[in-house]
Design an enzyme around this catalytic site. Structure first.
Site, short mmCIF file in Angstrom:
data_model
loop_
_atom_site.label_atom_id
_atom_site.label_comp_id
_atom_site.label_asym_id
_atom_site.label_seq_id
_atom_site.Cartn_x
_atom_site.Cartn_y
_atom_site.Cartn_z
N ARG A 280 0.82 -1.21 0.00
CA ARG A 280 0.00 0.00 0.00
C ARG A 280 0.85 1.25 0.00
O ARG A 280 2.07 1.19 -0.01
CB ARG A 280 -0.92 -0.01 1.23
CG ARG A 280 -1.97 -1.11 1.19
CD ARG A 280 -2.91 -0.96 2.34
NE ARG A 280 -3.36 0.43 2.47
CZ ARG A 280 -3.97 0.92 3.55
NH1 ARG A 280 -4.21 0.13 4.57
NH2 ARG A 280 -4.34 2.18 3.59
N PRO A 364 -13.37 -10.25 0.52
CA PRO A 364 -12.48 -9.21 0.05
C PRO A 364 -11.52 -9.69 -1.02
O PRO A 364 -10.81 -8.92 -1.59
CB PRO A 364 -11.71 -8.81 1.31
CG PRO A 364 -11.77 -10.01 2.17
CD PRO A 364 -13.08 -10.65 1.89
#
Ligand SMILES: *[C@@H]1O[C@H](CO)[C@@H](O)[C@H](O)[C@H]1NC(C)=O
Ligand SMILES: *[C@@H]1O[C@H](CO)[C@@H](O)[C@H](O)[C@H]1NC(C)=O
Ligand SMILES: *[C@@H]1O[C@H](CO)[C@@H](O)[C@H](O)[C@H]1NC(C)=O
Ligand SMILES: *[C@@H]1O[C@H](CO)[C@@H](O)[C@H](O)[C@H]1NC(C)=O
Length: 677
Positions: A280, A364
């Protein structure tokens, strides 16, 4: 308690300001629809909450004007590494694949904090004066069904309660021993109990600070999460199963000797399970660990309270051994149970709609480890339809396509998720004789397929009143009948005129030049989400007299007094565009001028002169090469074609350049006459 006596009237009331609610608000803002958006939560940005942005989502953001912001701020993921055990049972990198299939979009998948994404939406809607009203929740909803089909009626009456700040603020971190001190997402995970009733009860006890008001709405969108209050009011259910799998999610700045930590990785260990690594922004890395709730030997249920950041890390350490991984900084963590469920009904009488988690929850890892939010794309499908009906441009019949188009996609996604989940969670096969184990070749192929799925660009809507293609509308959708009813208005497309375009799919993007100033554009950059339908005339090679004549013919019909452009166009004095007529030719730019095109492609304004923005050419640019748009769309420059795009850039129709008749019938089947010819 203070009761407001005034009753507010809005065209659209959106309940829930998550990704789906905000997407809807963005459409309403772009189309100038009177809208309110409320959310029971008092606070907005939570830690964690990262979203994988699929290519299609970035394209959509771009069409609302903030794609570049997301693209700049996000962490880009270029490669996926697959790690599997070797014959000694030690993990090793067995494959590298491109994270986004090259060529499918001018964007690639990336990942970004939800708070940032929310910011872009809030900035966008604020331009038209819409802001999220926080700490406001509905407590009562009445729907007068007898008014459902009356276009201008306000059949829905909702009571809204304004909460005090304390009532509206959820607890964000566990106070118990579980990961004490670190913010977690458990309170909004699907493992948390529904707190709606709780909030209402507390608010009633403490009712001094509350204001209650009544709002009448033409349309309501329930985008209020998996525990949707709106859905419960309507008595609709989510169908599907929750599985025995629980995912643990940990956001950390890792300290590790694992070489691929900045790549997206799927790591299968020989016998300790699997982990998904998602790099990320700001050096953070998300680890997804799938935990089986049933203990295989004893058949005992896994104790959920065992899931802590330490537990998730320890699992990752086992899976990633002999590499070492630890952290000093943990940003966030959560756990949730996988359940893939889809709503039985997406609306009631096409007046009260559901979107987002309220109608479809999935694990997810549909994005294979990312929370690829397809939720918002659902609201993207709905927004322009509602706007166009509210404005009186389209008939209410187009609203039925929301459920037929999106419920089908939700089901496909769930089917895929099931298969992928099994492959990800399974133990790798030791060899070909090991039938219990999962074949890594099968996993890779599922991963690649999933990548296309997760890009969002493979979505193909079925036949309907707004998608002219062959086949059976009910079969291609969710079983409901959404085809054109009036036989005299039925037309057919000629997909063979653009062999690489697919009716029902979004139009892909390539570079094209503006004829007047030679500037290159991505074609999609020209297709802003503002509610306009696009009629694109691919005129072909204008050096050919035949093509030039066809262009003149269609230009005359489109520009004519009786034309649908005029009949369904805005009422005189209304500053709105219903249709945008674009011309794209394949001749030489330097041998053509805008005056080779009929006037409908370059409308004249007393003050502003000619419009230079609608005539484009597929030719070499000075600095950015040649987009080969005709080649990439499979259009023959000696034949050309007309493509009709919906306001959401999906292809409705493909037909011959000079077939004005079919275009007229197409729009006549759902549009409402505004101006007398
Ligand atoms: C994923 O997105 C859904 C829907 O927006 C949300 O409910 C969920 O909390 C998110 N999960 C994570 C880990 O971000
Ligand atoms: C909900 O969907 C079911 C199945 O398609 C249908 O029979 C029912 O009429 C729908 N209910 C409402 C209120 O629209
Ligand atoms: C029409 O709308 C556009 C953009 O929505 C705006 O820029 C323009 O000033 C408006 N023109 C008139 C005459 O209101
Ligand atoms: C939508 O955008 C196009 C250009 O991208 C513009 O020509 C048109 O007027 C806009 N329509 C509305 C309703 O604002």
């Amino acid at each position: 308690m203070i009761t407001k006596n005034t009753t507010d009237q809005v065209d659209v009331l959106i309940i829930g300001a998550g990704p789906a609610g905000l997407m809807m608000a963005a459409w309403m803002s772009a189309c100038g629809i009177k809208t309110r958006i409320v959310d029971k939560r008092g606070t907005k940005i939570f830690n964690g909450q990262a979203d994988g942005l699929q290519c299609r989502t970035l394209e959509i953001f771009d069409s609302f004007g903030f794609g570049h912001r997301a693209w700049r701020d996000a962490n880009h993921m270029l490669e996926i590494c697959l790690w599997n055990p070797n014959s000694e049972g030690v993990i090793q990198r067995s494959d590298r694949i491109a994270d986004t299939i090259p060529g499918i979009s001018h964007f690639q998948q990336c990942v970004l904090h939800q708070g940032r994404i929310e910011r872009y939406f809030l900035d966008t809607i604020s331009k038209s004066g819409i802001s999220v009203e926080r700490g406001v929740m509905p407590t009562k909803m009445e729907f007068d069904e007898s008014l459902a089909e009356e276009a201008d009626a306000y059949p829905i009456t909702i009571t809204l309660r304004h909460l005090s700040e304390e009532e509206a603020t959820p607890k964000q971190s566990a106070t118990s021993a579980n990961g004490a001190g670190i913010e977690d997402g458990l309170f909004r995970s699907n493992m948390a109990a529904d707190d709606t009733e709780d909030i209402i009860r507390k608010a009633e006890l403490n009712n001094k600070a509350n204001t209650v008001e009544v709002v009448k709405a033409k349309y309501v969108l329930g985008a209020d999460g998996a525990h949707s209050w709106v859905r419960n009011q309507l008595g609709f259910k989510l169908e599907g199963e929750s599985t025995d799998y629980i995912w643990g999610v940990l956001d950390i700045i890792p300290i590790t000797d694992f070489p691929d930590i900045r790549m997206r990785c799927a790591i299968h260990s020989a016998s300790s399970g699997s982990v998904m690594v998602i790099p990320r922004e700001n050096k953070l890395v998300r680890l997804y660990i799938q935990l089986t709730t049933t203990n295989a030997e004893g058949g005992q249920k896994f104790d959920r309270s065992q899931i802590t950041p330490e537990y998730i890390l320890a699992s990752a350490q086992k899976i990633m051994a002999p590499y070492k991984i630890t952290y000093r900084y943990c940003d966030w963590w959560t756990a949730y149970q996988i359940g893939q469920r889809v709503g039985t009904n997406f609306s009631t009488r096409e007046r009260i709609f559901l979107a987002g988690d309220a109608v479809h929850t999935h694990s997810p890892k549909a994005g294979q480890g990312m929370n690829v939010s397809m939720q918002d794309v659902k609201a993207y499908n709905l927004g322009w339809k509602v706007a166009s009906v509210v404005k009186g441009q389209s008939d209410r019949s187009i609203l039925k396509t929301y459920q037929s188009e999106r419920r089908r996609i939700a089901q496909d996604l769930i089917d895929f998720d099931h298969r992928f989940s099994r492959l990800f969670s399974g133990r790798p096969a030791k060899d070909v004789m090991d039938e219990e184990g999962i074949s890594m070749a099968e996993f890779k192929s599922a991963f690649e397929k999933g990548n296309l799925f997760a890009s969002g660009t493979a979505v193909n809507y079925g036949k309907s009143i707004i998608v002219v293609k062959e086949g059976d509308a009910a079969e291609q959708g969710d079983g409901s009948d959404v085809a054109t009813k009036d036989k005299s208005l039925q037309i057919s497309s000629k997909e063979s005129l653009a062999t690489k375009l697919t009716i029902g799919m979004r139009i892909p993007s390539f570079k094209v030049l503006n004829q007047a100033d030679a500037r290159p554009w991505q074609f999609q950059e020209l297709l802003k989400s503002n509610g306009t339908w696009r009629v694109i005339v691919f005129a072909g090679n204008l050096g050919s007299p035949r093509q030039a004549e066809k262009l003149a013919t269609i230009g005359k019909s489109l520009g004519g007094h009786e034309s649908f452009v005029r009949r369904f166009g805005p009422k005189p004095n209304k500053n709105e565009t219903v249709f945008e007529i674009l011309g794209v030719h394949a001749g030489r730019r330097q041998k053509t001028t805008i005056f080779d095109f009929p006037e409908i492609f370059r409308t004249f304004d007393e003050r502003d002169g000619w419009d230079y923005s609608k005539i484009l050419v597929d030719d070499e640019s000075y600095h950015e090469g040649h987009g080969h748009l005709y080649d990439n769309y499979g259009i023959d420059p000696e034949e050309g074609c007309v493509v009709v795009l919906r306001p959401d850039q999906y292809i409705s129709y493909i037909g011959p350049v000079d077939d004005y008749e079919s275009l007229d019938k197409f729009f006549s089947s759902f549009m409402i006459v505004q101006a007398d010819p």
